[in-house]
Design an enzyme around this catalytic site. Structure first.
Site, PDB file in Angstrom:
ATOM      1  N   SER A 181       0.867  -1.186   0.000  1.00  0.00           N
ATOM      2  CA  SER A 181       0.000   0.000   0.000  1.00  0.00           C
ATOM      3  C   SER A 181       0.903   1.235   0.000  1.00  0.00           C
ATOM      4  CB  SER A 181      -0.907  -0.016   1.228  1.00  0.00           C
ATOM      5  OG  SER A 181      -0.157  -0.042   2.428  1.00  0.00           O
ATOM      6  N   HIS A 236      -3.307  -6.099   2.529  1.00  0.00           N
ATOM      7  CA  HIS A 236      -2.383  -7.088   3.099  1.00  0.00           C
ATOM      8  C   HIS A 236      -2.978  -8.487   3.284  1.00  0.00           C
ATOM      9  CE1 HIS A 236       0.282  -3.678   4.878  1.00  0.00           C
ATOM     10  NE2 HIS A 236       0.378  -3.790   3.579  1.00  0.00           N
ATOM     11  N   GLN A 293      -6.560  -1.661   7.288  1.00  0.00           N
ATOM     12  CA  GLN A 293      -5.439  -2.554   6.962  1.00  0.00           C
ATOM     13  C   GLN A 293      -4.826  -3.244   8.184  1.00  0.00           C
ATOM     14  OE1 GLN A 293      -2.341  -1.317   3.879  1.00  0.00           O
ATOM     15  NE2 GLN A 293      -1.173  -1.058   5.760  1.00  0.00           N
ATOM     16  N   GLU A 294      -4.683  -2.497   9.285  1.00  0.00           N
ATOM     17  CA  GLU A 294      -3.963  -3.071  10.429  1.00  0.00           C
ATOM     18  C   GLU A 294      -4.669  -2.804  11.749  1.00  0.00           C
ATOM     19  OE1 GLU A 294       0.104  -1.601  10.196  1.00  0.00           O
ATOM     20  OE2 GLU A 294       0.078  -1.895   8.023  1.00  0.00           O
ATOM     21  N   GLU A 311       1.504  -9.558   6.925  1.00  0.00           N
ATOM     22  CA  GLU A 311       2.299  -9.165   8.088  1.00  0.00           C
ATOM     23  C   GLU A 311       2.115 -10.138   9.251  1.00  0.00           C
ATOM     24  OE1 GLU A 311       1.686  -4.977   8.814  1.00  0.00           O
ATOM     25  OE2 GLU A 311       2.757  -4.457   6.965  1.00  0.00           O
ATOM     26  N   ASP A 345      -4.029   1.137  11.581  1.00  0.00           N
ATOM     27  CA  ASP A 345      -3.555   1.762  10.345  1.00  0.00           C
ATOM     28  C   ASP A 345      -4.646   1.531   9.309  1.00  0.00           C
ATOM     29  OD1 ASP A 345      -2.384   2.769   8.100  1.00  0.00           O
ATOM     30  OD2 ASP A 345      -0.747   1.315   7.992  1.00  0.00           O
ATOM     31  N   GLU A 392      -3.255   5.625  12.181  1.00  0.00           N
ATOM     32  CA  GLU A 392      -2.325   5.939  11.089  1.00  0.00           C
ATOM     33  C   GLU A 392      -3.104   6.018   9.777  1.00  0.00           C
ATOM     34  OE1 GLU A 392       0.793   3.009  10.866  1.00  0.00           O
ATOM     35  OE2 GLU A 392       1.107   3.412   8.742  1.00  0.00           O
ATOM     36  N   ASP A 401       1.586   8.313   7.297  1.00  0.00           N
ATOM     37  CA  ASP A 401       2.470   7.366   6.589  1.00  0.00           C
ATOM     38  C   ASP A 401       2.512   7.770   5.120  1.00  0.00           C
ATOM     39  OD1 ASP A 401       3.691   5.184   5.382  1.00  0.00           O
ATOM     40  OD2 ASP A 401       2.124   3.750   5.846  1.00  0.00           O
ATOM     41  N   LYS A 408       9.760   5.015   7.465  1.00  0.00           N
ATOM     42  CA  LYS A 408      10.138   3.857   6.651  1.00  0.00           C
ATOM     43  C   LYS A 408      11.335   4.276   5.807  1.00  0.00           C
ATOM     44  CE  LYS A 408       5.461   1.937   5.928  1.00  0.00           C
ATOM     45  NZ  LYS A 408       4.229   2.139   5.108  1.00  0.00           N
ATOM     46  N   HIS A 427       8.319  -1.370   9.582  1.00  0.00           N
ATOM     47  CA  HIS A 427       8.673  -2.332   8.534  1.00  0.00           C
ATOM     48  C   HIS A 427       7.846  -2.020   7.288  1.00  0.00           C
ATOM     49  CE1 HIS A 427       4.969  -5.023   9.581  1.00  0.00           C
ATOM     50  NE2 HIS A 427       4.711  -3.745   9.701  1.00  0.00           N
ATOM     51  N   SER A 448       5.299  -4.201   4.277  1.00  0.00           N
ATOM     52  CA  SER A 448       4.565  -5.475   4.229  1.00  0.00           C
ATOM     53  C   SER A 448       5.385  -6.563   3.524  1.00  0.00           C
ATOM     54  CB  SER A 448       3.205  -5.290   3.577  1.00  0.00           C
ATOM     55  OG  SER A 448       3.335  -4.629   2.346  1.00  0.00           O
ATOM     56  N   LYS A 500       6.515  -0.566  14.742  1.00  0.00           N
ATOM     57  CA  LYS A 500       5.529  -1.555  14.292  1.00  0.00           C
ATOM     58  C   LYS A 500       6.233  -2.454  13.298  1.00  0.00           C
ATOM     59  CE  LYS A 500       3.072   0.372  10.369  1.00  0.00           C
ATOM     60  NZ  LYS A 500       1.782   0.478   9.715  1.00  0.00           N
TER      61      LYS A 500
HETATM   62  P1  PGA Z   1       3.073  -1.273   3.130  1.00  0.00           P
HETATM   63  O1  PGA Z   1       2.208  -1.258   4.458  1.00  0.00           O
HETATM   64  O2  PGA Z   1       4.459  -1.670   3.483  1.00  0.00           O
HETATM   65  O3  PGA Z   1       2.351  -2.258   2.276  1.00  0.00           O
HETATM   66  O4  PGA Z   1       3.017   0.123   2.564  1.00  0.00           O
HETATM   67  C1  PGA Z   1       2.649  -0.824   5.686  1.00  0.00           C
HETATM   68  C2  PGA Z   1       1.902   0.402   6.110  1.00  0.00           C
HETATM   69  O5  PGA Z   1       1.024   0.898   5.387  1.00  0.00           O
HETATM   70  O6  PGA Z   1       2.200   0.937   7.152  1.00  0.00           O
HETATM   71 ZN    ZN Z   2       0.611   2.627   6.902  1.00  0.00          ZN
END
Ligand code: PGA
Ligand code: ZN
Length: 422
Positions: A42, A162, A170-171, A212, A249, A294, A321, A346, A374, A376, A397
């Protein structure tokens, strides 16, 4: 002077079975280190470019042979005999050689591989743990945060891009707010993970995991997921709001329609305008102990972000993010427009260690929190664990409590915890 003698890149596979870059760096005293580069699914549109070969006949176009050729060819040429301890200089030479704003020529995957491998090799040469060397590199940026073990945000349920579960967000992460140490927090996460497996299985729901390592049950609504997580915790004596809290997230860019301005939560069967989306989060935070959200809004929906920060910023961590992509310029925009109070970090979104430090120092000086993250798609590289400790970020995370691509970062932190407490 300690100099760079050899850089050798190769194509390896990431945790999703897609090619990625690995770089070996050898220095003049023979010190040697390897670094692996992660990859997102993503991804934000303002991230630095991840160079892919695009040849559909090989790895569906995802090969990274061009990026590797860039390390073994032009990058090695400019960096050979360069002072390896001048990390900023090493990174700047690659930025200059690339010559674009977003590292589109050489690829952030090749550049980051070199940036990390060189710094790791210097740590080896100095007989320092990587986090100790990173701390020394970060100190001149003036952020004045003491080294510390981060609190883990553990992603127990994977939705969005994911997994193929119909979950929109997503999370769903748990944060062990009641744990006194990193290892105690990790233990809580692992125990709740195992308990959640039983809870899901008892209800006839799938316990297969997503990218993940979190579960990906066929559930539509976020509240059902949160309720199950609370149930799993309480089944083994952990109370939501006391022992653990939630971090989400949403990765909202993924379900936002730029043309209509609508957030389409297809799993839950809900369509929201920007302000309705904010109201939705507000409602969730009154019903559940959610301490961090997030990418609650899409990367370009600044009005939405400003509203979310205004409505929830005082009681909740609002993390950018895709919004900030670890980029100092995007972050500055966030300060000016008051879009958030926290940034996700990241390394491969910006592409060098030095620029990551620059962004983090800016954030910490402004009072924004930093969450080290990290991707994904991961490798066995554990650099982010060291980065989290070195910068005193306080939060990391790095996925769920299954799959070694996630666990290796947590295990690295366990080892650091032991050395730091000696
Ligand atoms: P991604 O997801 O590594 O697929 O971008 C992680 C996130 O969105 O934090
Ligand atoms: Zn994110």
């Amino acid at each position: 002077m300690l100099t760079i003698q050899l850089l050798h890149a190769r194509q390896i596979l990431d945790s999703r079975g897609n090619p990625t870059v690995e770089v070996e760096a050898t220095l003049s005293d023979g010190s040697f280190a390897v670094a692996g580069v992660p990859s997102g699914a993503s991804t934000g549109k303002y991230e630095a470019v991840e160079l892919r070969d695009g040849d559909k006949k090989t790895y569906g176009g995802k090969g990274v042979l061009t990026a590797i050729g860039n390390v073994n060819g032009p990058i090695l040429k400019v960096l050979k005999d360069h002072d390896a301890e001048n990390q900023k200089g090493v990174d700047q030479l690659m930025i200059d050689l690339d010559g674009t704003e977003n590292k589109a020529n050489l690829g952030a995957n090749s550049i980051l591989g070199v940036s990390l491998a060189v710094s790791k090799a210097v740590a080896v040469s100095k007989k320092l743990d990587f986090y100790q060397y990173l701390e020394a590199l970060y100190r001149p940026y003036g952020a004045m945060k003491a080294m510390s073990l981060p609190r883990p945000m553990m992603n127990l349920v994977n939705g969005g891009s994911h997994s193929d579960a119909p979950i929109d967000i997503q999370e769903f992460m748990i944060v062990p707010i009641g744990a006194e140490t990193f290892s105690k927090g990790l233990q809580m996460g692992a125990e709740i993970f195992q308990s959640l497996k039983k809870t899901l299985s008892n209800k006839g729901l799938s316990t297969a995991v997503g990218d993940e390592g979190g579960f990906a049950p066929k559930l539509g609504s976020s509240t059902e997921v949160l309720d199950l997580m609370i149930e799993a915790g309480s089944a083994i004596g952990y109370k939501a709001g006391i022992d653990f809290a939630f971090a989400l997230d949403a990765a909202a860019t993924e379900f936002y329609d730029e043309k209509t301005g609508i957030y389409g939560l297809t799993g839950a069967g809900l369509d929201f305008t920007s302000s309705q989306m904010v109201a939705y989060y507000k409602d969730l935070t009154t019903r559940y102990p959610i301490i961090s959200i997030e990418d609650g809004m899409s990367e370009d929906d600044f009005e939405g972000w400003a509203l979310l920060q205004k409505e929830l910023g005082a009681i909740c961590q609002i993390v950018g993010d895709d919004l900030f992509v670890t980029n100092p310029k995007r972050l500055q925009m966030g300060f000016v427009q008051n879009l958030a109070n926290s940034i996700l970090i990241k390394l491969n979104q910006i592409g060098t260690l030095s620029e990551t430090f620059e962004t983090m120092a800016m954030a910490q000086k402004q009072g924004y929190s930093c969450v080290i993250s990290h991707r994904s798609g991961e490798t066995e590289d554990t650099s982010i664990a060291d980065l989290a400790v070195a910068t005193g970020a306080g939060q990391i995370k790095t996925g769920s409590l299954s799959r070694t691509d996630r666990i290796c970062k947590y295990n690295r932190l366990l080892r650091i915890e032991e050395t730091l407490s000696e």
